[in-house]
Design a protein around this motif. Structure first.
Motif, PDB file in Angstrom:
ATOM      1  N   LEU A 130       0.669  -1.193  -0.216  1.00  0.00           N
ATOM      2  CA  LEU A 130      -0.257   0.098   0.248  1.00  0.00           C
ATOM      3  C   LEU A 130       0.708   1.613  -0.043  1.00  0.00           C
ATOM      4  O   LEU A 130       0.373   2.570   0.187  1.00  0.00           O
ATOM      5  CB  LEU A 130      -0.232  -0.379   1.296  1.00  0.00           C
ATOM      6  N   SER A 131       2.004   1.252  -0.352  1.00  0.00           N
ATOM      7  CA  SER A 131       3.236   2.280   0.076  1.00  0.00           C
ATOM      8  C   SER A 131       2.502   3.385  -1.371  1.00  0.00           C
ATOM      9  O   SER A 131       2.043   2.629  -2.180  1.00  0.00           O
ATOM     10  CB  SER A 131       4.296   1.758  -0.584  1.00  0.00           C
ATOM     11  N   GLU A 132       3.315   4.394  -1.382  1.00  0.00           N
ATOM     12  CA  GLU A 132       2.820   5.530  -1.981  1.00  0.00           C
ATOM     13  C   GLU A 132       3.452   5.306  -3.471  1.00  0.00           C
ATOM     14  O   GLU A 132       4.476   4.405  -3.344  1.00  0.00           O
ATOM     15  CB  GLU A 132       2.962   6.529  -1.019  1.00  0.00           C
ATOM     16  N   GLY A 133       2.935   5.552  -4.433  1.00  0.00           N
ATOM     17  CA  GLY A 133       3.946   5.160  -5.691  1.00  0.00           C
ATOM     18  C   GLY A 133       3.985   3.782  -5.821  1.00  0.00           C
ATOM     19  O   GLY A 133       4.318   3.703  -7.187  1.00  0.00           O
ATOM     20  N   MET A 134       3.012   2.687  -5.689  1.00  0.00           N
ATOM     21  CA  MET A 134       3.098   1.482  -5.948  1.00  0.00           C
ATOM     22  C   MET A 134       1.466   1.436  -6.457  1.00  0.00           C
ATOM     23  O   MET A 134       0.936   0.363  -6.261  1.00  0.00           O
ATOM     24  CB  MET A 134       3.236   0.510  -4.542  1.00  0.00           C
ATOM     25  N   GLU A 135       0.684   2.454  -6.546  1.00  0.00           N
ATOM     26  CA  GLU A 135      -0.506   2.683  -7.166  1.00  0.00           C
ATOM     27  C   GLU A 135      -0.652   1.496  -8.258  1.00  0.00           C
ATOM     28  O   GLU A 135      -1.466   0.531  -8.325  1.00  0.00           O
ATOM     29  CB  GLU A 135      -1.342   3.513  -6.751  1.00  0.00           C
ATOM     30  N   ALA A 136       0.145   1.814  -9.130  1.00  0.00           N
ATOM     31  CA  ALA A 136       0.240   1.231 -11.011  1.00  0.00           C
ATOM     32  C   ALA A 136       0.279  -0.723  -9.514  1.00  0.00           C
ATOM     33  O   ALA A 136      -0.306  -0.926 -10.646  1.00  0.00           O
ATOM     34  CB  ALA A 136       1.110   1.103 -11.232  1.00  0.00           C
TER      35      ALA A 136
ATOM     36  N   ARG B  38       7.783  -5.305  -6.976  1.00  0.00           N
ATOM     37  CA  ARG B  38       8.692  -3.333  -7.041  1.00  0.00           C
ATOM     38  C   ARG B  38       9.525  -4.160  -8.200  1.00  0.00           C
ATOM     39  O   ARG B  38      10.188  -4.712  -8.816  1.00  0.00           O
ATOM     40  CB  ARG B  38       9.192  -3.010  -6.533  1.00  0.00           C
ATOM     41  N   GLY B  39      10.024  -2.992  -9.119  1.00  0.00           N
ATOM     42  CA  GLY B  39      10.768  -2.942 -10.158  1.00  0.00           C
ATOM     43  C   GLY B  39      12.053  -3.496  -9.826  1.00  0.00           C
ATOM     44  O   GLY B  39      12.368  -3.608  -8.416  1.00  0.00           O
ATOM     45  N   SER B  40      13.397  -3.468 -10.986  1.00  0.00           N
ATOM     46  CA  SER B  40      14.052  -4.326 -10.457  1.00  0.00           C
ATOM     47  C   SER B  40      15.438  -3.160 -10.470  1.00  0.00           C
ATOM     48  O   SER B  40      16.018  -3.216 -11.576  1.00  0.00           O
ATOM     49  CB  SER B  40      14.387  -5.424 -11.989  1.00  0.00           C
ATOM     50  N   SER B  41      15.601  -2.671  -9.071  1.00  0.00           N
ATOM     51  CA  SER B  41      16.565  -2.331  -9.443  1.00  0.00           C
ATOM     52  C   SER B  41      18.199  -2.281  -8.607  1.00  0.00           C
ATOM     53  O   SER B  41      17.649  -3.691  -8.488  1.00  0.00           O
ATOM     54  CB  SER B  41      16.399  -0.392  -8.547  1.00  0.00           C
ATOM     55  N   THR B  42      19.179  -1.569  -8.755  1.00  0.00           N
ATOM     56  CA  THR B  42      20.431  -2.637  -8.259  1.00  0.00           C
ATOM     57  C   THR B  42      20.265  -2.898  -7.324  1.00  0.00           C
ATOM     58  O   THR B  42      20.919  -4.006  -6.715  1.00  0.00           O
ATOM     59  CB  THR B  42      21.856  -2.081  -8.900  1.00  0.00           C
ATOM     60  N   PHE B  43      19.992  -2.007  -6.638  1.00  0.00           N
ATOM     61  CA  PHE B  43      19.813  -2.336  -4.826  1.00  0.00           C
ATOM     62  C   PHE B  43      18.921  -2.697  -4.624  1.00  0.00           C
ATOM     63  O   PHE B  43      19.876  -3.976  -3.617  1.00  0.00           O
ATOM     64  CB  PHE B  43      18.532  -0.647  -4.507  1.00  0.00           C
ATOM     65  N   ARG B  44      17.842  -3.631  -5.215  1.00  0.00           N
ATOM     66  CA  ARG B  44      17.029  -4.502  -4.692  1.00  0.00           C
ATOM     67  C   ARG B  44      17.895  -5.702  -4.594  1.00  0.00           C
ATOM     68  O   ARG B  44      17.901  -6.628  -4.346  1.00  0.00           O
ATOM     69  CB  ARG B  44      15.495  -4.657  -5.996  1.00  0.00           C
ATOM     70  N   ARG B  45      18.406  -5.948  -6.650  1.00  0.00           N
ATOM     71  CA  ARG B  45      18.367  -7.004  -6.797  1.00  0.00           C
ATOM     72  C   ARG B  45      20.141  -7.401  -5.631  1.00  0.00           C
ATOM     73  O   ARG B  45      20.361  -8.364  -5.411  1.00  0.00           O
ATOM     74  CB  ARG B  45      19.772  -7.110  -8.111  1.00  0.00           C
TER      75      ARG B  45
END
Lengths: 247, 487
Positions: free
Chosen positions: B329-335, B433-440
């Motif tokens: 439910l975080s902001e920015g994750m509506e899509a 969520r998207g695949s950022s380097t940070f996440r990986r």
């Protein structure tokens, strides 16, 4: 010991090869062919050669009504489609192949098991074990604990206590069934080459003598190729069409 | 069959017979030992009476067929079975613990304790049912409580394995079960319905909650059959302190028609573990039995039913899964939340009995664990619950099919995994969520859930704009495609 049971191949090379490949991926110590190697399908010569090879290596092979008809050319008790296919098969087979088929035994006993194509009550009458009363008649005709047969083209399992009527069970594919207890069992194997239980996949079974477990298996195969060959041989087209629907 | 009498000190197939633990009408239990097995084991041997009592022999054959096919905490582990025809026996784990029968004297239990006990048994049932076995004789004397608290079933002499022939059905023309606990459909000789065990568990829970048996101790066939049309006295009539949610659960288990009960043991477990989410219906508040006219209508319907053996219907568990949607439910994750809802909606449309649990994790700060206790924390929790309900509103799901859960945890993935495990969730839908380097580098919540959950997990993504382009080959080998002809 793990024994593979293949019944009613009916000249279907693609179905037999798929089952043998499937069996080859597990440990099988013995093969038993429960009759009707030929008839209906377009590859009788290949099937007879192949099964003959297996026989040389210790496989047991039982006579089926189509094998007898194809060996002798006597198709008087057959319906018109079977007759057409058997007349063609008779011409395809050479003398050696006919002799091989003709000399197959009606039944074989193996420890506490009986192998027969149709039933134990009257093997040469080619009765169909299609319900519990016919299964009971067969079981009462043998002292063997487990009968394995084919002929019906629809997998089924029957069991019977000495003082009670036989009971039908519809086996599920892949689930090992312990055929145990103080009772007799009769297992109808499905058909390798012409299934008729609305499931077009080739059917065969494996029995494990250590665990006494019987497993019914299904193997998808290249039906299109088998069908094309039936058409090319100018055999009745219904023999090809029914393979797609398993009826 | 070998008729020799076992005695302490003798040996059977390498098992040294120890003390006799129990002699029952059906079987005798001996403590045994064998070199190489260093846990306590017992040998169960059928009691052979004069003239080969068929009930005992066939029941034992069924047990010898079923027990070795079962595994897990909720059944005794099997170490060996004897030859069926020569010397039947089963050697199995000796379950240290307490038979539930011993606890019947403690009834009535507090509602929470009834729910805890029920949840443990429902957990065990869900596990048994998943292994294609219906127990068909659920009662306190057939349930052992392990020292760990887990419930384990014993005695599968009346059970049905849905993939094996039913030797008992073939043998007997009469219903089999235990009078106070037997389900209505068992009385009609249906031995294939997993919901029969839910009925018997309902009898057990009713008894533990009220100290009264819902259908008494029937002595005749007519008394037995009464449960086909007559509902029991509502528990709250007997004990007004029983909360409506517990009455709702118990009476739903005891519905005469299996279709009106919980579809699976996992659904029952879900309600027992979330009392405040139980959808209360007329069952929850009733203080009298159904009007006599309703009972009469049931009686009339039952007269038309024949007692005949049934074939198992395939896939009855698969039709009623518990699905969890992990909603970010975080902001920015509506899509992403919307994409998730779309997929959940597609799934719900194909499965009429699905139960949806909408879950959001409120990440706790490790350094401020009491955060949720203060006013601000409560507000955040309530706010998330409101947002979760708002997220689900477009799904237009009936209230009894949907629940909402805000979990608080320092490790969101752990919170989700615990929820999945304890609620026997069948399928998870979770957004990535998207695949950022940070996440990986750090690993994402969804990838941890995918890696560690024991159920099916569907990962929902929102395609990045411009992400679709030509596929570049990653290796030298060309793609090989084949197309089937015809058919």
């Amino acid at each position: 010991m793990r024994i593979a049971f293949l019944s009613d191949i009916h000249g279907n090379r693609e179905a037999l090869d798929a089952c043998l490949a499937h069996a080859g991926r597990q440990t099988i110590d013995r093969f038993v062919f429960l009759g009707d190697l030929v008839g209906y399908g377009a590859d009788p010569v290949y099937i007879v050669d192949k099964v003959n090879e297996f026989k040389d290596r210790g496989a047991l092979v039982i006579l089926g009504n189509h094998d007898l008809a194809a060996a002798t050319g006597d198709t008087s008790n057959m319906n018109e489609y079977a007759k057409a296919a058997l007349d063609w098969t008779f011409r395809e087979l050479d003398a050696d192949a006919r002799a091989f088929l003709k000399n197959l035994p009606m039944s074989e006993a193996d420890e506490d098991r009986l192998y027969v194509h149709a039933d134990a009550f009257s093997p040469t009458a080619w009765n169909y074990v299609t319900d519990a009363s016919r299964a009971e008649r067969s079981m009462r005709a043998t002292t063997k604990r487990l009968t394995l047969c084919g002929h019906v083209h629809r997998p089924a399992l029957y069991h019977m206590m000495p003082t009670k009527p036989a009971v039908h069970f519809l086996p599920q594919t892949g689930a090992g069934i312990p055929v145990v207890g103080n009772r007799q069992w009769l297992a109808v194997m499905g058909a390798v080459g012409q299934p008729r239980d609305e499931n077009p996949a080739a059917a065969y079974g494996v029995f494990d003598t250590a665990t006494q477990e019987l497993t019914y298996l299904r193997v998808p195969y290249d039906i299109e190729s088998a069908v094309e060959k039936i058409h090319a041989a100018k055999l009745p087209r219904i023999l090809a069409a029914r393979l797609f629907v398993g009826r | 069959m070998v008729r020799e009498v076992l005695e302490t000190g003798s040996t059977v197939d390498g098992y040294l017979i120890g003390e006799k633990l129990h002699t029952g009408g059906m079987a005798t239990l001996w403590r045994v030992s064998k070199p190489g097995i260093d846990v306590p084991i017992v040998m169960k041997v059928p009691t052979i009476l004069d003239g080969d009592d068929a009930t005992i022999i066939v029941g034992f054959e069924m047990e010898m067929m079923i027990l070795p096919r079962l595994s897990g905490l909720h059944v005794p582990k099997v170490y060996g079975i004897g030859d069926y025809s020569r010397r039947p026996y089963v050697v199995m784990e000796y379950i240290e613990g307490r038979a539930l029968l011993d606890r019947l004297d403690e009834a009535p239990l507090l509602p929470e304790d009834v729910a805890t006990l029920g949840a443990r048994i429902a957990t065990a049932l869900a596990d048994l049912h998943r292994q294609n076995v219906v127990h068909l004789d659920i009662k306190p004397s057939n349930i052992m409580m392990r020292a760990s608290g887990d419930a384990a079933f014993i005695d599968f002499g009346l059970s049905r394995h849905l993939q094996l022939p039913d030797l008992l059905e073939a043998e007997f023309q009469v219903p089999m079960g235990t009078g106070p606990y037997i389900s209505p459909e068992q009385l009609l000789r249906n031995r294939t319905d997993r919901r029969s065990d839910i009925f018997s568990l309902g009898v057990l829970l009713y008894h533990f909650a009220t100290k009264v048996r819902p259908f008494g101790y029937p002595q005749s066939h007519h008394q037995l059959r009464k449960r086909l049309w007559r509902d029991p006295i509502p528990p709250r009539k007997l004990r007004p302190d029983i909360p409506p949610w517990l009455q709702e659960i118990i009476l739903r288990c005891l519905e005469p028609d299996p279709k009106d009960r919980y579809p699976t043991a996992a659904h029952l477990l879900f309600d027992l573990q979330h009392p405040n989410q139980v959808q209360l219906t007329g069952r929850a508040h009733k203080v009298t039995r159904d009007p006599i006219f309703t009972a009469w209508k049931r009686w009339f319907r039952v007269q038309g039913l024949e007692a005949v053996p049934h074939q198992p219907e395939p896939g009855s568990i698969a039709a009623a899964p518990i699905v969890m949607a992990a909603v970010d439910l975080s902001e920015g994750m509506e899509a992403l939340a919307e994409a998730l809802r779309l997929d959940v909606g597609r799934m719900l449309s194909t499965l009429p009995d699905v139960r949806l649990a909408c879950v959001n994790v409120l990440k706790l700060n490790r350094l401020a664990m009491n955060y949720s206790l203060d006013e601000e924390g409560r507000n955040i929790h309530v706010q998330k619950l409101v947002e979760l309900k708002e997220w689900a509103r477009p799904l237009r799901l009936e209230q009894e099919r949907i629940t909402f859960h805000v979990l608080e945890h320092a490790e969101p993935a752990q919170a989700l995994l615990e929820f999945i495990r304890s609620n026997h969730v069948d399928q998870v839908l979770i957004g990535a969520r998207g695949s950022s380097t940070f996440r990986r580098f750090l690993g994402s919540v969804s990838s941890q859930v995918v890696a560690e959950a024991e159920c099916t997990v569907t990962v929902v993504r929102v395609p990045l704009p411009g992400a679709l382009g030509l596929v570049r080959p990653v290796s030298a080998s060309p793609l090989v495609e084949s197309t089937a002809k015809g058919a």
